[in-house]
Motif scaffolding. Structure first.
Motif, PDB file in Angstrom:
ATOM      1  N   TYR A 236       0.833  -1.206   0.000  1.00 50.34           N
ATOM      2  CA  TYR A 236       0.000   0.000   0.000  1.00 50.34           C
ATOM      3  C   TYR A 236       0.866   1.253   0.000  1.00 50.34           C
ATOM      4  N   ALA A 237       1.967   1.236   0.744  1.00 48.40           N
ATOM      5  CA  ALA A 237       2.878   2.384   0.766  1.00 48.40           C
ATOM      6  C   ALA A 237       3.474   2.627  -0.621  1.00 48.40           C
ATOM      7  N   VAL A 238       3.896   1.554  -1.295  1.00 48.50           N
ATOM      8  CA  VAL A 238       4.446   1.688  -2.643  1.00 48.50           C
ATOM      9  C   VAL A 238       3.372   2.175  -3.611  1.00 48.50           C
ATOM     10  N   ASP A 239       2.145   1.702  -3.443  1.00 49.78           N
ATOM     11  CA  ASP A 239       1.051   2.142  -4.301  1.00 49.78           C
ATOM     12  C   ASP A 239       0.808   3.648  -4.159  1.00 49.78           C
ATOM     13  N   LEU A 240       0.839   4.139  -2.919  1.00 48.69           N
ATOM     14  CA  LEU A 240       0.626   5.568  -2.682  1.00 48.69           C
ATOM     15  C   LEU A 240       1.694   6.410  -3.371  1.00 48.69           C
ATOM     16  N   VAL A 241       2.946   6.007  -3.210  1.00 51.76           N
ATOM     17  CA  VAL A 241       4.045   6.773  -3.796  1.00 51.76           C
ATOM     18  C   VAL A 241       4.017   6.662  -5.323  1.00 51.76           C
ATOM     19  N   THR A 242       3.753   5.471  -5.845  1.00 53.92           N
ATOM     20  CA  THR A 242       3.692   5.288  -7.292  1.00 53.92           C
ATOM     21  C   THR A 242       2.601   6.157  -7.913  1.00 53.92           C
ATOM     22  N   ALA A 285      -2.792   8.834   7.335  1.00 52.82           N
ATOM     23  CA  ALA A 285      -2.651  10.045   8.135  1.00 52.82           C
ATOM     24  C   ALA A 285      -1.349  10.777   7.848  1.00 52.82           C
ATOM     25  N   LEU A 286      -0.301  10.037   7.480  1.00 52.70           N
ATOM     26  CA  LEU A 286       1.017  10.633   7.275  1.00 52.70           C
ATOM     27  C   LEU A 286       1.324  10.956   5.818  1.00 52.70           C
ATOM     28  N   ALA A 287       0.474  10.517   4.898  1.00 51.78           N
ATOM     29  CA  ALA A 287       0.762  10.702   3.480  1.00 51.78           C
ATOM     30  C   ALA A 287       0.944  12.176   3.129  1.00 51.78           C
ATOM     31  N   ARG A 306      -3.829  24.301  -7.777  1.00 46.92           N
ATOM     32  CA  ARG A 306      -3.893  22.943  -7.220  1.00 46.92           C
ATOM     33  C   ARG A 306      -2.654  22.711  -6.362  1.00 46.92           C
ATOM     34  N   LYS A 307      -2.839  22.510  -5.086  1.00 46.06           N
ATOM     35  CA  LYS A 307      -1.720  22.318  -4.182  1.00 46.06           C
ATOM     36  C   LYS A 307      -1.391  20.830  -4.057  1.00 46.06           C
ATOM     37  N   PRO A 308      -0.104  20.505  -3.818  1.00 43.24           N
ATOM     38  CA  PRO A 308       0.274  19.098  -3.642  1.00 43.24           C
ATOM     39  C   PRO A 308      -0.509  18.409  -2.527  1.00 43.24           C
ATOM     40  N   GLU A 309      -0.815  19.138  -1.463  1.00 48.03           N
ATOM     41  CA  GLU A 309      -1.581  18.538  -0.366  1.00 48.03           C
ATOM     42  C   GLU A 309      -2.951  18.052  -0.845  1.00 48.03           C
ATOM     43  N   GLN A 310      -3.578  18.832  -1.715  1.00 50.23           N
ATOM     44  CA  GLN A 310      -4.884  18.431  -2.243  1.00 50.23           C
ATOM     45  C   GLN A 310      -4.763  17.180  -3.108  1.00 50.23           C
ATOM     46  N   ILE A 311      -3.708  17.134  -3.914  1.00 50.01           N
ATOM     47  CA  ILE A 311      -3.509  15.979  -4.792  1.00 50.01           C
ATOM     48  C   ILE A 311      -3.262  14.713  -3.981  1.00 50.01           C
ATOM     49  N   VAL A 312      -2.441  14.822  -2.925  1.00 51.62           N
ATOM     50  CA  VAL A 312      -2.179  13.655  -2.076  1.00 51.62           C
ATOM     51  C   VAL A 312      -3.474  13.190  -1.406  1.00 51.62           C
ATOM     52  N   ALA A 313      -4.275  14.131  -0.929  1.00 51.15           N
ATOM     53  CA  ALA A 313      -5.542  13.762  -0.289  1.00 51.15           C
ATOM     54  C   ALA A 313      -6.463  13.030  -1.267  1.00 51.15           C
ATOM     55  N   ALA A 317      -7.809   9.147  -1.001  1.00 51.33           N
ATOM     56  CA  ALA A 317      -9.252   8.884  -1.004  1.00 51.33           C
ATOM     57  C   ALA A 317      -9.661   7.854  -2.049  1.00 51.33           C
ATOM     58  N   ARG A 318      -8.970   7.843  -3.189  1.00 49.31           N
ATOM     59  CA  ARG A 318      -9.410   6.960  -4.274  1.00 49.31           C
ATOM     60  C   ARG A 318      -8.610   5.671  -4.400  1.00 49.31           C
ATOM     61  N   LEU A 319      -7.434   5.608  -3.771  1.00 49.69           N
ATOM     62  CA  LEU A 319      -6.574   4.441  -3.943  1.00 49.69           C
ATOM     63  C   LEU A 319      -7.092   3.275  -3.085  1.00 49.69           C
TER      64      LEU A 319
END
Length: 323
Positions: A236-242, A285-287, A306-313, A317-319
């Protein structure tokens, strides 16, 4: 998703929550109304990382760094970054001792348990880069000689918004060394009112006594390393970063170093909660704090604000979770 726990992995995990609780209380006695920022600072310390605090002047960035350092009874050195600061002012320099006719290394302020880099982006990129080896490899090389840094070692840097006068943007390699970035923000009305009483006559920092030792912090770090991370959590961590590398609104995604630091921070968060294993909630929570400051939006995304924080959120939410 199934998250497994190794048997016999619980030794010392209660100590993490107990000692960290004392440190948290000590810091919050000085920094009022900022429990989220204090918790993240503790998480980064136990993850053996570095913290970047970004906000406008006067909201307590430097005070948070100095308070955390004093609470753990480590050596503290503060570096005020200015345009005329040189790399050797940070790392140290070899001085020729004429009586003995030898060069002797004089350590710079980087040789401390906690190094407070105040307004780091007011120095030139060349000076900022002096921290790269220190933060990543925990060592300093001067005149071909390598000098190790004592552990624990943590850099807490404060940064003013780049729109402010006299600031330089941090290079990408420098930002990537910081485990997490937080923004203090203005205090609430009640917290600011209480601050007038608490800080009116004297600073509470002047009366703060250490509540932990450096040896205890080393022990907590060793315990955090034993927190179990199930294979599904790592995936899941690799999926988030990818997902950040493939997002159309980003021209630079997070690095493999970001993946490693995200997992380390998740282990620390789990240990602070008294758990011996990482949950998906820890990564989610830490992403934002761990990944957002490493990302570069495209020109189109910047135009659309578009801020990076919004994109990470949105990614979180969708991953979907695997398993």
């Amino acid at each position: 998703m199934t998250v497994g726990v190794r048997s016999g992995a619980g030794t010392g995990f209660g100590d993490v929550a107990g000692v960290a609780g004392k440190i948290r209380s000590a810091v919050e006695s000085v920094i009022e109304g900022k429990s989220e920022a204090v918790n993240l600072a503790l998480t980064v310390m136990l993850a053996e990382g570095h913290l970047l605090i970004e906000d406008v002047p006067g909201v307590g960035k430097t005070m948070l760094a100095k308070t955390l350092a004093r609470a753990v009874d480590g050596t503290v050195r503060r570096i005020q970054f200015t345009p005329d600061l040189l790399p050797s002012d940070i790392t140290g320099v070899s001085v020729f001792q004429q009586d003995r006719r030898v060069f002797e290394f004089v350590p710079g302020p980087i040789f401390a348990t906690v190094v407070v880099g105040d307004e780091i982006n007011r120095a030139s990129p060349k000076t900022q880069s002096a921290l790269l080896e220190c933060m990543e490899e925990r060592q300093v090389t001067v005149d071909g000689v390598t000098h190790p840094l004592e552990r624990p070692f943590m850099v807490i840097a404060t940064q003013n918004p780049v729109e402010m006068e006299g600031t330089y943007a941090l290079p990408e390699a420098q930002r990537d060394r910081f485990t997490a970035r937080i923004s203090m923000g203005y205090p609430s009305y009640t917290a600011e009112l209480d601050m007038l009483d608490a800080h009116g006559a004297a600073s509470p920092l002047d009366y703060l006594q250490p509540v932990a030792t450096v040896e205890e912090v080393r022990g907590l770090v060793e315990t955090v390393r034993r927190v179990h991370t199930a294979p599904a959590i790592k995936q899941y961590a690799v999926d988030l970063v990818t997902a950040t590398r493939e997002h159309p609104d980003l021209r630079l995604g997070a690095s493999p170093r970001a993946t490693l630091q995200l997992v380390r921070a998740a282990r620390a968060r789990a240990a602070l909660d008294g758990r011996e294993y990482v949950l998906p909630d820890d990564l989610q929570a830490l992403a934002g704090p761990v990944l957002a400051h490493r990302l570069l939006p495209t020109a189109e995304a910047r135009v659309e604000r578009r801020k990076p924080e919004q994109i990470v959120a949105e990614i979180v939410a969708r991953l979907p979770l695997r398993g």
